[in-house]
Design an enzyme around this catalytic site. Structure first.
Site: not given
Length: 168
Positions: A34, A50, A53, A80
């Site tokens: 990230a 996130h 998940r 990401d």
């Protein structure tokens, strides 16, 4: 030998979900890198949701700029996202040329590892032209960096309304 895949599209087009599903189809233990800077509590909560998940099979790394300091050889890595990564460089200087040189060099160092890299990015230049000069500079920067990555990528996928369209 390493492999680069670029997933691009508009906001909320399904890019991240597609990238995560692709990574899981390639390995049982992917890496999620990230690039976001945590600006406030709302964003911190979003990051936490996130991570939850994605689940425990993911190795989560948070890195705002220097991707290459992480050894991911032999792994499948979702990065990401390029947009936030570029923002972290651009925020310090607002110099498009310097940021582009720095980002390209860091991208090349990082992707020299023998790994599968799945980069997520945004097509922010697909919309209208901003009346803000700084935003126009950043849109140009992002477009040039996306072209750089796509030119080196083994595959490029455009996400449109949750549908993956193979470009390359």
């Amino acid at each position: 030998m390493g492999r680069i895949i670029l997933i691009t599209g508009g906001q909320r087009s399904g890019k991240s979900s597609y990238a995560e599903q692709l990574a899981l189809s390639l390995t049982a233990e992917p890496v999620y890198l990230a690039t976001a800077h945590i600006w406030d509590d709302e964003f911190r909560q979003r990051v936490r949701r996130h991570q939850e998940r994605r689940g425990p099979q993911w190795t989560n790394i948070e890195e705002e700029r220097w991707l290459s300091r992480h050894d991911v050889a032999g792994r499948v890595v979702v990065i990401d996202c390029v947009t936030l990564w570029l923002t972290n460089f651009f925020f310090d200087t607002s110099d498009t040329d310097a940021t582009l040189r720095q980002a390209k060099a860091e991208f090349d160092r990082f992707t020299s590892q023998d790994a599968t890299f799945i980069f997520v990015t945004n097509e922010i230049g697909s919309g209208g032209i901003s009346d803000n000069a700084l935003q126009r500079q950043f849109t140009d920067l992002e477009g040039w960096m996306n072209q750089y990555i796509a030119g080196r990528a083994d595959g490029v996928v455009l996400m449109v309304s949750g549908i993956a369209v193979k470009i390359k």
